[in-house]
Every structure is written in structure tokens, then in C-alpha cells.
Design a protein around this motif. Structure first.
Motif, PDB file in Angstrom:
ATOM      1  N   MET A  37       0.846  -1.194   0.000  1.00 53.74           N
ATOM      2  CA  MET A  37       0.000   0.000   0.000  1.00 53.74           C
ATOM      3  C   MET A  37       0.883   1.246   0.000  1.00 53.74           C
ATOM      4  N   ALA A  38       0.549   2.199  -0.863  1.00 55.10           N
ATOM      5  CA  ALA A  38       1.358   3.406  -1.001  1.00 55.10           C
ATOM      6  C   ALA A  38       1.209   4.303   0.220  1.00 55.10           C
ATOM      7  N   LYS A  39       2.265   5.087   0.487  1.00 59.52           N
ATOM      8  CA  LYS A  39       2.232   5.990   1.631  1.00 59.52           C
ATOM      9  C   LYS A  39       1.086   6.989   1.509  1.00 59.52           C
ATOM     10  N   ARG A  40       0.816   7.444   0.291  1.00 59.34           N
ATOM     11  CA  ARG A  40      -0.266   8.417   0.076  1.00 59.34           C
ATOM     12  C   ARG A  40      -1.620   7.833   0.468  1.00 59.34           C
ATOM     13  N   THR A  41      -1.820   6.562   0.119  1.00 55.61           N
ATOM     14  CA  THR A  41      -3.085   5.903   0.467  1.00 55.61           C
ATOM     15  C   THR A  41      -3.216   5.746   1.979  1.00 55.61           C
ATOM     16  N   ILE A  42      -2.128   5.339   2.630  1.00 56.91           N
ATOM     17  CA  ILE A  42      -2.138   5.190   4.089  1.00 56.91           C
ATOM     18  C   ILE A  42      -2.416   6.526   4.758  1.00 56.91           C
ATOM     19  N   PHE A  43      -1.786   7.584   4.255  1.00 54.88           N
ATOM     20  CA  PHE A  43      -2.009   8.922   4.817  1.00 54.88           C
ATOM     21  C   PHE A  43      -3.459   9.350   4.637  1.00 54.88           C
ATOM     22  N   LEU A  44      -4.041   9.073   3.467  1.00 52.17           N
ATOM     23  CA  LEU A  44      -5.429   9.448   3.204  1.00 52.17           C
ATOM     24  C   LEU A  44      -6.378   8.693   4.136  1.00 52.17           C
ATOM     25  N   ILE A  45      -6.155   7.382   4.294  1.00 52.26           N
ATOM     26  CA  ILE A  45      -7.011   6.584   5.181  1.00 52.26           C
ATOM     27  C   ILE A  45      -6.899   7.070   6.621  1.00 52.26           C
ATOM     28  N   THR A  46      -5.672   7.333   7.055  1.00 50.37           N
ATOM     29  CA  THR A  46      -5.452   7.811   8.424  1.00 50.37           C
ATOM     30  C   THR A  46      -6.148   9.148   8.645  1.00 50.37           C
ATOM     31  N   THR A  47      -6.039  10.048   7.671  1.00 51.50           N
ATOM     32  CA  THR A  47      -6.672  11.370   7.798  1.00 51.50           C
ATOM     33  C   THR A  47      -8.188  11.254   7.881  1.00 51.50           C
ATOM     34  N   LEU A  48      -8.780  10.442   7.005  1.00 51.13           N
ATOM     35  CA  LEU A  48     -10.242  10.284   6.993  1.00 51.13           C
ATOM     36  C   LEU A  48     -10.732   9.669   8.302  1.00 51.13           C
ATOM     37  N   MET A  49     -10.028   8.656   8.800  1.00 58.32           N
ATOM     38  CA  MET A  49     -10.436   8.020  10.049  1.00 58.32           C
ATOM     39  C   MET A  49     -10.275   8.973  11.231  1.00 58.32           C
ATOM     40  N   THR A  50      -9.224   9.782  11.209  1.00 56.80           N
ATOM     41  CA  THR A  50      -9.016  10.743  12.293  1.00 56.80           C
ATOM     42  C   THR A  50     -10.117  11.799  12.292  1.00 56.80           C
ATOM     43  N   VAL A  51     -10.429  12.338  11.105  1.00 51.27           N
ATOM     44  CA  VAL A  51     -11.486  13.354  11.000  1.00 51.27           C
ATOM     45  C   VAL A  51     -12.825  12.771  11.434  1.00 51.27           C
ATOM     46  N   SER A  52     -13.106  11.544  11.006  1.00 54.62           N
ATOM     47  CA  SER A  52     -14.373  10.897  11.387  1.00 54.62           C
ATOM     48  C   SER A  52     -14.463  10.693  12.888  1.00 54.62           C
ATOM     49  N   LEU A  53     -13.372  10.246  13.486  1.00 51.65           N
ATOM     50  CA  LEU A  53     -13.361  10.009  14.933  1.00 51.65           C
ATOM     51  C   LEU A  53     -13.538  11.313  15.694  1.00 51.65           C
ATOM     52  N   LEU A  54     -12.849  12.362  15.253  1.00 53.99           N
ATOM     53  CA  LEU A  54     -13.008  13.665  15.905  1.00 53.99           C
ATOM     54  C   LEU A  54     -14.437  14.188  15.742  1.00 53.99           C
ATOM     55  N   GLY A  55     -15.034  13.930  14.570  1.00 55.18           N
ATOM     56  CA  GLY A  55     -16.426  14.337  14.349  1.00 55.18           C
ATOM     57  C   GLY A  55     -17.382  13.625  15.290  1.00 55.18           C
ATOM     58  N   VAL A  56     -17.164  12.310  15.487  1.00 55.86           N
ATOM     59  CA  VAL A  56     -18.017  11.549  16.413  1.00 55.86           C
ATOM     60  C   VAL A  56     -17.863  12.077  17.838  1.00 55.86           C
ATOM     61  N   ILE A  57     -16.616  12.360  18.236  1.00 56.71           N
ATOM     62  CA  ILE A  57     -16.374  12.884  19.578  1.00 56.71           C
ATOM     63  C   ILE A  57     -17.042  14.241  19.749  1.00 56.71           C
ATOM     64  N   PHE A  58     -16.954  15.106  18.742  1.00 60.01           N
ATOM     65  CA  PHE A  58     -17.567  16.433  18.820  1.00 60.01           C
ATOM     66  C   PHE A  58     -19.090  16.328  18.921  1.00 60.01           C
ATOM     67  N   LEU A  59     -19.693  15.444  18.117  1.00 57.49           N
ATOM     68  CA  LEU A  59     -21.150  15.271  18.163  1.00 57.49           C
ATOM     69  C   LEU A  59     -21.589  14.725  19.523  1.00 57.49           C
ATOM     70  N   GLN A  60     -20.848  13.772  20.056  1.00 52.21           N
ATOM     71  CA  GLN A  60     -21.184  13.225  21.374  1.00 52.21           C
ATOM     72  C   GLN A  60     -21.067  14.299  22.451  1.00 52.21           C
ATOM     73  N   TYR A  61     -20.053  15.131  22.329  1.00 49.74           N
ATOM     74  CA  TYR A  61     -19.878  16.216  23.300  1.00 49.74           C
ATOM     75  C   TYR A  61     -21.062  17.176  23.256  1.00 49.74           C
ATOM     76  N   ASN A  62     -21.513  17.536  22.051  1.00 46.60           N
ATOM     77  CA  ASN A  62     -22.669  18.439  21.920  1.00 46.60           C
ATOM     78  C   ASN A  62     -23.940  17.808  22.472  1.00 46.60           C
ATOM     79  N   LEU A  63     -24.127  16.518  22.193  1.00 46.88           N
ATOM     80  CA  LEU A  63     -25.320  15.839  22.702  1.00 46.88           C
ATOM     81  C   LEU A  63     -25.323  15.790  24.229  1.00 46.88           C
ATOM     82  N   ILE A  64     -24.170  15.499  24.804  1.00 44.12           N
ATOM     83  CA  ILE A  64     -24.080  15.431  26.269  1.00 44.12           C
ATOM     84  C   ILE A  64     -24.275  16.805  26.885  1.00 44.12           C
ATOM     85  N   ARG A  65     -23.676  17.828  26.261  1.00 43.80           N
ATOM     86  CA  ARG A  65     -23.850  19.182  26.783  1.00 43.80           C
ATOM     87  C   ARG A  65     -25.308  19.622  26.682  1.00 43.80           C
TER      88      ARG A  65
END
Length: 475
Positions: free
Chosen positions: A1-29
Motif C-alpha cells: 500500500m502506497a504511503k499516500r493511500t495510508i495517509f489518506l485513510i489515516t486522515t479520513l479516520m481521524t477526521v471521522s473520529l473527531l467528528g463523532v467525539i464532537f457530536l457526542q460532546y454536543n449531545l451530552i452538553r
């Protein structure tokens, strides 16, 4: 797997995880805010209802007194109203029933006025207040210790707290600032001009009570986020590990091809030479080329044996033939073998067998192969004139074997990965270091199955020391 592909997957998963955390924080607040608003409304309603009950209780007493007066029961009215009605005219003294009817509104008004003139502490039935408030708190599911008190506006002091009558000293407002500053309050016995006092409440554990209402959801969110995060980290680790493993395997195949290509070419050349008419007539030349073929064949066989040994280790098929092994003899014999390769390069091998006793329980074949691998590694990663020292000594845990060289040395990153399978230390512009990257992995495995330990001391440009310790007996 190319480094560019790994970087893209890592970025998308990180953004998605941060989005889930942000939404959960808003719901709890949002849930916290909603629960806090409900709590405030419920507590304020409890105070309002209790205040109305107090006023209704007083109105009932006034009505009972007025009705008793109207029905000609002056004595009963006087008893009900107590000292407030003792100065009022009795029904029988002022002309009978007609006078009673005409006097009733005036009598009720006088009763209300006299009740309003009483001190607030006398107007409040503390047991009734406490009972109604506790019932209201329970009905509203208001948990936690809730403080409440009655504040006298006229005297500017608290007359009771939590159902207990306060003394003159205890009524000081400075002692009850928590209640005085509370936003939970309702006026008592309102008139057109002012109120006789206030019923106030304060919840010292409001924050924790509200937090407990969303605690289960919060813990569940944290659990699922932790699982997602763990899976995310593990996935990235597996991707990077597989990429590294793929690169090492590719390197291994390239090295193996190179290692086999050279002896095959040499054997082919020697075979062609033997078949030449000029050579067949010379027994010396035939023997020379036959010896070359044998050496190259042994070289190929050794390389194949290394791969097979690692395959056996992978499948846990390694069976140790445990005997008493003299490590002094092992390093002396290994030193003689490696000296044949080092001395033609202008180097030297020094053997120092200092251990006494020097015998350990182990597999002779594997222990000898382990030492040979380390010496071969020291030779490969040394400059043109290798300086190698191999020694033994006694330590509390057994016999220690040290292989010291003054070669290229290793960086910290290399020391971390040196025992990984297929890993080979980068040698910069040098391309003459051969091997599969299996030798040190084999060394570590054999050391561990013998219950020993291995460590490295190395510095770039100053050489390396491999220190292997074997216990006297296997357990």
C-alpha cells in the motif's frame, strides 16, 4: 500500500473520529442543559406549590373562624382564632343573626389583618412546611440534599432552616448566604404592597445530581469511542506493520535471489570448465573446480538451512537436544572459523575464554550456530580490517558470551528493530553486506528458548557489542 493511500485513510479516520467525539460532546452538553432546566423548574414548582399550601392553610383557618362567628358560635370562633378573636363582639350580644351576617365581612377582614400582623415565625407551621416540601421533592424526583429556609422580610433574618427554628444568633443572614443568594425562591403571604417573607431553597449537589442523570450515557459514549479509537489505532498499526513486513519480505526475496545467483553462476562456470577438453586432461584442474563446486554447494545449503530453521521456529517444531555444552570450547572453535575470513582482510579475532565453570545446559548445534551468526554479523558490518573480540565470563545468572567489534555501529532506531525478521541495518553507500536478515532473529529466538537474555551496546561509527547470557541449567 502506497504511503499516500495510508495517509489518506489515516486522515479520513481521524477526521471521522473527531467528528463523532464532537457530536457526542454536543449531545451530552445539550442533555446537561435540558436536565438542568428541568431540575430548576421542578424545584421552583415545589416551592410555589408549598407556598400556596401554606397560604391556603391560613385561609382555611380564617374561613373556619369566620364561619363559626357567622353561625353564632362565638365561643367556637374564639377558640379557633385564639387570641386574635377575643376582642371581637360575640354574636349573641349584638342583636342576633341579622347582625351576624352584616358583621361577617368586617370580621373576616379583621381576622386577615390580625393574621397578617403576626410575626412570620408564628404564621409558619414548620412541620407542615417540612412535610409538604419533602413530598414535593419526592414527587418531582429531586435527588440530593436540598437546603431550604424561611426568610423574614420585616426583620431581615431567617426564622427557620430545614424545618428547624433558628435562634436569634443563628438567624443572622451571614450564616445563610447560600440560601440568600439562591435563585430558587418564592414569596410568602403576598399583599398589595409587599410579602411577609420568602421560602428559599439551595441545592449544594445540583451539579453532581444533574451529571448523574447523564452518567450512564456518558460512560457508554466513552466506552464506544474508546473501542473505536482502539480499533483505529490497531488498524493503523497493522497497516504500517504489514507495509514494513512487505518491504522486508521483498528485500528478503531480492537478497535470497542474489545469494543463490552467485553460487549458481560459479557452479555453472566450474561445470563448464570441467567439461572443457583442456581441463579434463588435468586431474589437478578437475579437482580444483570440483572443490569450488562443493564449496558453493555448501554455501547454498547453509542459506537454505537458515530459512528452514526459521520455518521450524515459526511452527514451534524446534526440538532441543539438551546436553552439557562448554561455551569456552564453542567460542574457541567459532573464533578459528571466522578467523579464516577475517585475516585475509587484514583483521584479527581475539578469543578470551575467561568463564570457569563454562558449561551450560543447552543444544550444542544451536548454541554453536548462534555464536557463528554473531561473529559473521560482526565481520559483515566491520570495515576493511575487522577487529573482533569474543569472550566469556561468569555472572550470577550463568555464563555470559560477548562479541565485540569496532565496525559501523548502529543507530537507536536500528537497535530497536535489529532482531526483527528480515530487518537489515542500512549501510549507506556500502552494498557488499549480504544476508537475508534472519540471523539476529534466529539468535534472539535460540537465546529465549534456552532461557537466556541478549542485549546490545552500540554507537554509530564505534562498533557494537552483543552480550548473550545463558543459565547454567534449564528449568
Amino acid at each position: 500500500m502506497a504511503k499516500r493511500t495510508i495517509f489518506l485513510i489515516t486522515t479520513l479516520m481521524t477526521v471521522s473520529l473527531l467528528g463523532v467525539i464532537f457530536l457526542q460532546y454536543n449531545l451530552i452538553r445539550t442533555a446537561m442543559n435540558v436536565n438542568e432546566q428541568r431540575y430548576d423548574e421542578a424545584l421552583q414548582d415545589a416551592l410555589n406549590n408549598t407556598a400556596r399550601d401554606l397560604e391556603a392553610k391560613e385561609a382555611t383557618e380564617i374561613n373556619v373562624s369566620a364561619n363559626g362567628y357567622n353561625s353564632g358560635m362565638g365561643k367556637t370562633a374564639g377558640i379557633v382564632a385564639g387570641d386574635l378573636t377575643r376582642d371581637l363582639p360575640r354574636p349573641g350580644l349584638l342583636g342576633g343573626k341579622n347582625l351576624q351576617l352584616s358583621e361577617q365581612p368586617s370580621y373576616r377582614l379583621r381576622l386577615q389583618t390580625q393574621y397578617a400582623a403576626r410575626p412570620l415565625v408564628e404564621r409558619i407551621d414548620r412541620e407542615f412546611l417540612d412535610r409538604r416540601l419533602q413530598t414535593a421533592f419526592e414527587n418531582a424526583d429531586l435527588k440530593g440534599d436540598i437546603e431550604y429556609g424561611v426568610y423574614d422580610v420585616r426583620n431581615k433574618e431567617f426564622v427557620s432552616r430545614n424545618g428547624r427554628l433558628l435562634s436569634t444568633i443563628g438567624a443572622d443572614t451571614a450564616r445563610h448566604l447560600d440560601l440568600l443568594r439562591s435563585s430558587y425562591r418564592v414569596s410568602l403571604y403576598d399583599t398589595e404592597t409587599d410579602a411577609a417573607g420568602y421560602l428559599l431553597a439551595y441545592s449544594p449537589r445540583k451539579g453532581s445530581v444533574i451529571f448523574n442523570t447523564i452518567l450512564n450515557n456518558l460512560l457508554a459514549s466513552l466506552l464506544f469511542i474508546s473501542i473505536i479509537l482502539g480499533c483505529f489505532v490497531y488498524t493503523i498499526y497493522v497497516i504500517l506493520f504489514q507495509k514494513k513486513l512487505s518491504e522486508m519480505k521483498t528485500d528478503f526475496i531480492n537478497n535470497m535471489t542474489h545469494e543463490f545467483k552467485t553460487p549458481i553462476a560459479t557452479i555453472s562456470l566450474a561445470t563448464d570448465s570441467i567439461m572443457s577438453p583442456k581441463v579434463t586432461g588435468s586431474p589437478d584442474k578437475v579437482m580444483r573446480f570440483a572443490h569450488i563446486i562443493k564449496q558453493e554447494n555448501k554455501r547454498m545449503n547453509d542459506q537454505v538451512e537458515k530459512v528452514l530453521q526459521m520455518a521450524k521456529l515459526d511452527k514451534n517444531r524446534l526440538n532441543l537436544n539438551l546436553t552439557e555444552v562448554d561455551l569456552n570450547d564453542v567460542i574457541i572453535e567459532a573464533g578459528e572459523y571466522i578467523r579464516l575470513q577475517v585475516e585475509p582482510r587484514g583483521g584479527s579475532v581475539v578469543v578470551i575464554p575467561e568463564a570457569d565453570p563454562s558449561s551450560v545446559e543447552g543444544d550444542m548445534t544451536h548454541l554453536a550456530s548462534l555464536v557463528n551468526n554473531l561473529l559473521d554479523n560482526a565481520n559483515k558490518y566491520s570495515p576493511e580490517a575487522p577487529q573482533i573480540v569474543v569472550s566469556t565470563r561468569n555472572v550470577p545468572t550463568g555464563v555470559e558470551v560477548t562479541i565485540l567489534d569496532h565496525g559501523l555501529g548502529m543507530s537507536r532506531e536500528a537497535r530497536k528493530n535489529i532482531f526483527d525478521r528480515f530487518y537489515r541495518v542500512h549501510t549507506g553507500d556500502r552494498h557488499d553486506v549480504k544476508g537475508f536478515g534472519l540471523g539476529l532473529s534466529y539468535v534472539k529466538t535460540i537465546t529465549e528458548v534456552h532461557g537466556g537474555s541478549i542485549r546490545i551496546e552500540s554507537e554509530l561509527g564505534k562498533g557494537s557489542s552483543f552480550i548473550v547470557t545463558f543459565p547454567y541449567e534449564q528449568r
